[in-house]
Design an enzyme around this catalytic site. Structure first.
Site, PDB file in Angstrom:
ATOM      1  N   THR A  63       0.559  -0.940   0.083  1.00 45.50           N
ATOM      2  CA  THR A  63       0.059   0.068  -0.031  1.00 45.50           C
ATOM      3  C   THR A  63       0.903   1.407  -0.010  1.00 45.50           C
ATOM      4  O   THR A  63       0.633   2.470  -0.491  1.00 45.50           O
ATOM      5  CB  THR A  63      -1.027   0.001   1.202  1.00 45.50           C
ATOM      6  OG1 THR A  63      -1.611  -1.387   1.211  1.00 45.50           O
ATOM      7  CG2 THR A  63      -2.091   1.353   1.109  1.00 45.50           C
TER       8      THR A  63
ATOM      9  N   ASP B 186       2.268  -7.747  -4.918  1.00 39.05           N
ATOM     10  CA  ASP B 186       1.199  -7.312  -4.019  1.00 39.05           C
ATOM     11  C   ASP B 186       1.435  -8.860  -2.665  1.00 39.05           C
ATOM     12  O   ASP B 186       1.926  -9.439  -3.520  1.00 39.05           O
ATOM     13  CB  ASP B 186      -0.551  -7.674  -4.329  1.00 39.05           C
ATOM     14  CG  ASP B 186      -1.356  -7.560  -3.306  1.00 39.05           C
ATOM     15  OD1 ASP B 186      -2.215  -7.903  -2.783  1.00 39.05           O
ATOM     16  OD2 ASP B 186      -2.091  -6.600  -3.269  1.00 39.05           O
TER      17      ASP B 186
ATOM     18  N   THR C  92       1.519  -4.978   3.478  1.00 37.11           N
ATOM     19  CA  THR C  92       1.073  -5.215   4.812  1.00 37.11           C
ATOM     20  C   THR C  92       0.763  -6.805   5.397  1.00 37.11           C
ATOM     21  O   THR C  92       0.662  -7.667   6.975  1.00 37.11           O
ATOM     22  CB  THR C  92       0.201  -4.328   5.668  1.00 37.11           C
ATOM     23  OG1 THR C  92      -1.002  -4.271   5.612  1.00 37.11           O
ATOM     24  CG2 THR C  92       0.913  -3.044   6.132  1.00 37.11           C
ATOM     25  N   ASP C  93       0.005  -7.501   4.497  1.00 34.63           N
ATOM     26  CA  ASP C  93      -0.743  -8.806   4.844  1.00 34.63           C
ATOM     27  C   ASP C  93       0.054  -9.874   4.648  1.00 34.63           C
ATOM     28  O   ASP C  93      -0.289 -10.118   6.823  1.00 34.63           O
ATOM     29  CB  ASP C  93      -1.763  -9.191   3.368  1.00 34.63           C
ATOM     30  CG  ASP C  93      -2.567  -7.968   3.512  1.00 34.63           C
ATOM     31  OD1 ASP C  93      -2.541  -7.637   4.222  1.00 34.63           O
ATOM     32  OD2 ASP C  93      -3.373  -8.011   2.482  1.00 34.63           O
TER      33      ASP C  93
ATOM     34  N   GLN D  36      -2.984 -20.495  20.096  1.00 33.69           N
ATOM     35  CA  GLN D  36      -4.277 -19.462  19.867  1.00 33.69           C
ATOM     36  C   GLN D  36      -4.269 -18.295  20.256  1.00 33.69           C
ATOM     37  O   GLN D  36      -4.215 -17.025  19.881  1.00 33.69           O
ATOM     38  CB  GLN D  36      -5.855 -20.180  19.503  1.00 33.69           C
ATOM     39  CG  GLN D  36      -5.753 -21.486  19.076  1.00 33.69           C
ATOM     40  CD  GLN D  36      -6.759 -21.980  19.538  1.00 33.69           C
ATOM     41  OE1 GLN D  36      -7.549 -21.318  19.517  1.00 33.69           O
ATOM     42  NE2 GLN D  36      -7.386 -23.212  19.013  1.00 33.69           N
ATOM     43  N   CYS D  37      -3.196 -18.360  21.689  1.00 33.14           N
ATOM     44  CA  CYS D  37      -3.031 -16.728  22.775  1.00 33.14           C
ATOM     45  C   CYS D  37      -2.342 -15.507  22.115  1.00 33.14           C
ATOM     46  O   CYS D  37      -1.331 -16.505  21.296  1.00 33.14           O
ATOM     47  CB  CYS D  37      -3.512 -17.005  23.970  1.00 33.14           C
ATOM     48  SG  CYS D  37      -4.391 -17.640  24.848  1.00 33.14           S
TER      49      CYS D  37
END
Length: 495
Positions: free
Chosen positions: A154, A200, A232-233, A415-416
């Protein structure tokens, strides 16, 4: 002026034998016996300050001339045919990490007075990109050189006229050249390279990681730092992958991007770009970092936490390495020590890795076809809390045991966002450990995936990969030592 120091402080940062033997190994020099007046080289070597790719057809002959002993910094005169190096008898105490400083100043002298071949971009860099590096700020300091690789994202996009954002080839270089801050003498000289085609971040693959890493490796001895402009993705994945691929890294590699294009009147791109250039020009850093919203984070510890906020990235399990403020704060005790070996590149070729996010009441039938799959090599299990999952599903544990017996490396992560996986804490976790599941500690998912791919690409057997996943290779996981070192002191000392 170049300082060759063999003081104890220098050995702490450059190896047990000091900076001079390090340059000696770098250029494959064969020295005679040393004395207080210098040493004489037995055979003509390669120039110690140039990339090997620039000397395929020409050698820089070097000879150490006899001279009086001196205790002050010595001058290194580099010409096309002769390199004069004089070693001081008693070098002053090293101030900071002198190894990178010696190489950086030697490289600057080499480019200024050295081989004509080094005036052009490295041959390998020309293979990786379609254009030669373009100087952005002619008034910048000639003591440091930073290579900026624009891969996409971006930050460099513009309005295409139909309401959508897209990259315009050549537009970002013109915009960056207009930044007045780059012309300050405190800023390093910046050279810009644009990938073709522009990628991208959603399309980023391990092949693109290899391409970025090759650009850095090909220009490693010609620049003092590197900035990678990235979307950033998947920036956290790329920063984690580069941290493993760039072995024995002794220079800063800073990834950055933006949530708003730099062409907009109000954007975070300007601060992110200028901050990354500043940190890429520091000789103190010797690792892959991610800079965003005023915070410099370790690359393999960063995660994207927001899709819209300007504070898009965080380092939940490790404090930031530096912060922009008045003044800039660099937490030196959190930085990694400089390496003692020579820089190497390890590309990633193995991609047969699966990530499984465990949810309540899931069906474990999907694991059945994986048992008969011969291409799967690694699996990252995202479990609850500190490593819990339902053990009533006996078939789930059975499939994991069969996959482990077939050589699949299974890593358990949480997952935390913060916390550490300790399979031995609860009986549930012990059941997974008995099936061969390895605890991933406080590694991020991005770090676990890229570390697995890195270990597989090195050709290590599954048993060695399981052991290496428990070890701290690039600061990606906290051990007892690192956890203690980042604990805030209570005696008034500052990190």
């Amino acid at each position: 002026q170049v300082v060759f120091s063999t003081s104890p402080e220098a050995r702490m940062h450059t190896g047990s034998r000091g900076t001079w033997p390090r340059l000696q190994r770098r250029s494959r020099l064969a020295f005679g016996s040393a004395d207080r007046r210098g040493v004489r080289i037995r055979r003509p070597p390669l120039c110690p300050f140039a990339s090997p790719s620039t000397h395929r057809r020409r050698r820089c002959f070097a000879m150490v001339k006899k001279g009086p002993a001196t205790s002050h910094p010595v001058k290194v005169r580099l010409t096309r045919k002769t390199t004069v190096l004089r070693r001081p008898a008693a070098a002053p105490a090293a101030a900071g990490r002198v190894g990178g400083r010696v190489a950086a100043q030697g490289s600057a002298l080499h480019r200024e007075r050295g081989c004509a071949l080094c005036a052009s971009p490295p041959h390998g860099l020309r293979r990786s990109v379609t254009s030669a590096p373009e100087l952005l700020n002619s008034k910048g300091s000639d003591q440091r050189r930073v290579l900026i690789l624009y891969t996409g994202g971006t930050l460099g996009m513009q309005d295409l006229g139909d309401g959508s954002l897209g990259p315009v080839p050549g537009a970002l270089a013109s915009r960056l050249r207009s930044l007045g801050e780059l012309e300050d003498r405190k800023m390093p000289r910046c050279y810009f390279v644009e990938f073709n085609p522009i990628i991208d971040s959603a399309d980023m693959t391990p092949s693109d990681w290899n391409r970025i890493a090759r650009c850095i490796a090909d220009a490693y001895y010609d620049y003092d730092g590197f900035v990678v402009l990235h979307g950033t993705d998947t920036m956290a994945y790329t920063s984690s992958a580069l941290s493993f691929m760039l072995e024995q890294l002794a220079k800063p590699v800073v990834l950055t991007g933006a949530q708003i294009p730099i062409f907009e009147p109000v954007s975070d791109a300007r601060m992110n770009f200028l901050g990354s250039v500043v940190f890429a020009g520091l000789a103190d850093l010797c690792e892959v970092c991610l800079f965003f919203h005023g915070h410099l984070m370790r690359g393999n510890r960063s995660v994207k936490q927001s899709a819209s906020s300007l504070h898009a990235f965080a380092s939940p399990c490790y404090p930031p390495l530096a912060e922009l403020g008045a003044p800039i704060q660099i937490f030196r005790r959190r930085l990694r020590e400089p390496p003692r070996g020579r820089f190497r590149l390890q590309e990633i070729h193995n991609r047969e890795i699966l990530v499984v996010w465990v949810i309540p009441g899931f069906s474990d039938d999907f694991l059945k076809p994986l048992v008969s799959n011969t291409t799967l090599r690694g699996m990252v299990l995202l479990l609850y809390g500190c490593g819990n999952a339902p053990i009533k599903k006996k078939s789930f544990l059975h499939y994991l045991k069969r996959l482990n017996d077939q050589g699949v490396v299974i890593i358990a992560c949480s997952q935390c966002q913060t916390g550490t996986v300790k399979l031995e804490t609860y009986a549930v976790g012990k059941a997974f450990a008995e099936c061969g599941v390895v605890s991933g500690g406080d590694m991020t998912t991005e770090a676990a995936v890229t570390k697995l791919a890195y270990m597989f690409s090195k050709g290590l057997p599954p048993s060695h990969c399981r052991q290496a996943m428990k070890e701290d290779l690039r600061g990606e996981v906290s051990t007892e030592e690192t956890a203690f070192s980042i604990r805030e002191p209570v005696s008034g000392l500052s990190l």
